[in-house]
Design an enzyme around this catalytic site. Structure first.
Site, PDB file in Angstrom:
ATOM      1  N   LYS A 128       0.837  -1.213   0.000  1.00 29.93           N
ATOM      2  CA  LYS A 128       0.000   0.000   0.000  1.00 29.93           C
ATOM      3  C   LYS A 128       0.868   1.257   0.000  1.00 29.93           C
ATOM      4  CE  LYS A 128      -2.398  -0.853   3.803  1.00 29.93           C
ATOM      5  NZ  LYS A 128      -1.900  -2.178   4.213  1.00 29.93           N
ATOM      6  N   ARG A 180      -9.738   0.858   8.943  1.00 32.06           N
ATOM      7  CA  ARG A 180      -9.339  -0.531   9.188  1.00 32.06           C
ATOM      8  C   ARG A 180     -10.518  -1.339   9.730  1.00 32.06           C
ATOM      9  NH1 ARG A 180      -3.613   0.015   9.013  1.00 32.06           N
ATOM     10  NH2 ARG A 180      -2.405  -1.587   9.957  1.00 32.06           N
TER      11      ARG A 180
HETATM   12  P1  AMP Z   1       0.588   0.031   9.358  1.00 24.67           P
HETATM   13  O1  AMP Z   1       1.833   0.861   9.201  1.00 24.67           O
HETATM   14  O2  AMP Z   1      -0.556   0.530   8.541  1.00 24.67           O
HETATM   15  O3  AMP Z   1       0.844  -1.449   9.167  1.00 24.67           O
HETATM   16  O4  AMP Z   1       0.104   0.221  10.883  1.00 24.67           O
HETATM   17  C1  AMP Z   1       0.924  -0.153  11.956  1.00 24.67           C
HETATM   18  C2  AMP Z   1       0.099  -0.266  13.212  1.00 24.67           C
HETATM   19  O5  AMP Z   1      -0.501   0.986  13.525  1.00 24.67           O
HETATM   20  C3  AMP Z   1      -1.062  -1.250  13.134  1.00 24.67           C
HETATM   21  O6  AMP Z   1      -0.671  -2.594  13.379  1.00 24.67           O
HETATM   22  C4  AMP Z   1      -1.977  -0.711  14.229  1.00 24.67           C
HETATM   23  O7  AMP Z   1      -1.499  -1.047  15.515  1.00 24.67           O
HETATM   24  C5  AMP Z   1      -1.805   0.806  14.062  1.00 24.67           C
HETATM   25  N1  AMP Z   1      -2.777   1.359  13.096  1.00 24.67           N
HETATM   26  C6  AMP Z   1      -2.518   1.889  11.862  1.00 24.67           C
HETATM   27  N2  AMP Z   1      -3.644   2.304  11.277  1.00 24.67           N
HETATM   28  C7  AMP Z   1      -4.649   2.029  12.139  1.00 24.67           C
HETATM   29  C8  AMP Z   1      -6.064   2.200  12.085  1.00 24.67           C
HETATM   30  N3  AMP Z   1      -6.684   2.741  11.026  1.00 24.67           N
HETATM   31  N4  AMP Z   1      -6.787   1.807  13.178  1.00 24.67           N
HETATM   32  C9  AMP Z   1      -6.198   1.270  14.266  1.00 24.67           C
HETATM   33  N5  AMP Z   1      -4.870   1.051  14.362  1.00 24.67           N
HETATM   34  C10 AMP Z   1      -4.097   1.431  13.312  1.00 24.67           C
END
Ligand code: AMP
Length: 226
Positions: free
Chosen positions: A13, A88
């Protein structure tokens, strides 16, 4: 225009979002990057989020929605933006409609199977200086552990460690996949095959976007002239 990127952690992404930003000029907003920035700065929001992130669990909706609302309220988002990692959950998607109503939206779901995700995330390294994404193989071939863009050291995200990857995938499959049905019912959902070379995947995304969003190809030309 609101472009929403769905897909499991490590599906690409961030990389594809940057390419969309480069071509069409919409800023990419990553909820994960915003949260990591708050953690690094030690803000109250960051302190609240850190333990959830390190365990691969979702941070509370109120925290994330508030953060996204603040970011998309800024000037550079007026003409549209790309969301990477948000919403999410179906509840977050509903909250998004409340904080940013009346805007056209398109959802791109980048599909990659779990085995490929586990391999990609275990080999992923992040530059501690500029945040760029690298693979372990590429990192080993260059100056050991150094970013070719800024020379910063390459580190593994705490949540890219194998136990946490399994948990993040499980959380994705249970809490985020219901968004597919939600967006299909709104007729804005498009699945994109996420296996293959970066340029091939981007070509698929360009085709979907330019077929579905009137005037987007012209916007790309205007953005290229700037
Ligand atoms: P990512 O970099 O998108 O993989 O996000 C890393 C971590 O941030 C995730 O595993 C969640 O703990 C938190 N996170 C990111 N986006 C969200 C979201 N929209 N809702 C809740 N937690 C989030």
């Amino acid at each position: 225009m609101r472009i929403i990127l769905l897909g499991p952690p490590g599906c690409g992404k961030g990389t594809q979002g940057d390419l969309i930003q480069g071509k069409y000029g919409f800023p990419r907003i990553s909820s994960g990057d915003l949260l990591r920035d708050s953690v690094q700065r030690g803000t109250p929001l960051g302190l609240q989020a850190e333990a959830f992130m390190n365990q691969g669990e979702l941070v509370s909706d109120d925290v994330v929605v508030g953060m996204i609302q603040e970011r998309i309220g800024r000037e550079d988002c007026q003409g549209g933006f790309i969301l990477d990692g948000f919403p999410r959950t179906v509840h977050q998607a509903e909250r998004l409609l409340e904080i940013d109503h009346g805007r056209d939206e398109i959802v791109l779901d980048i599909r990659v199977d779990d085995q490929a995700i586990i391999e990609r995330l275990s080999a992923r390294r992040i530059c501690s200086g500029c945040g760029s994404i690298h693979t372990l193989r590429e990192a080993a071939a260059k100056e050991p552990g150094a970013c070719h863009a800024c020379g910063g050291s390459l580190i593994q995200r705490d949540d890219d460690k194998s136990e946490v990857i399994q948990r993040r995938l499980k959380v994705y499959r249970t809490q985020t996949t219901p968004l597919e049905k939600y967006y299909r019912e709104k007729n804005v959902y498009h699945a994109v095959e996420g296996q293959g070379r970066i340029e091939e995947i981007f070509a698929r995304i360009e085709a979907v976007l330019e077929r579905s969003v009137p005037g987007l190809a012209l916007k790309a030309e205007a953005s290229a002239k700037r």
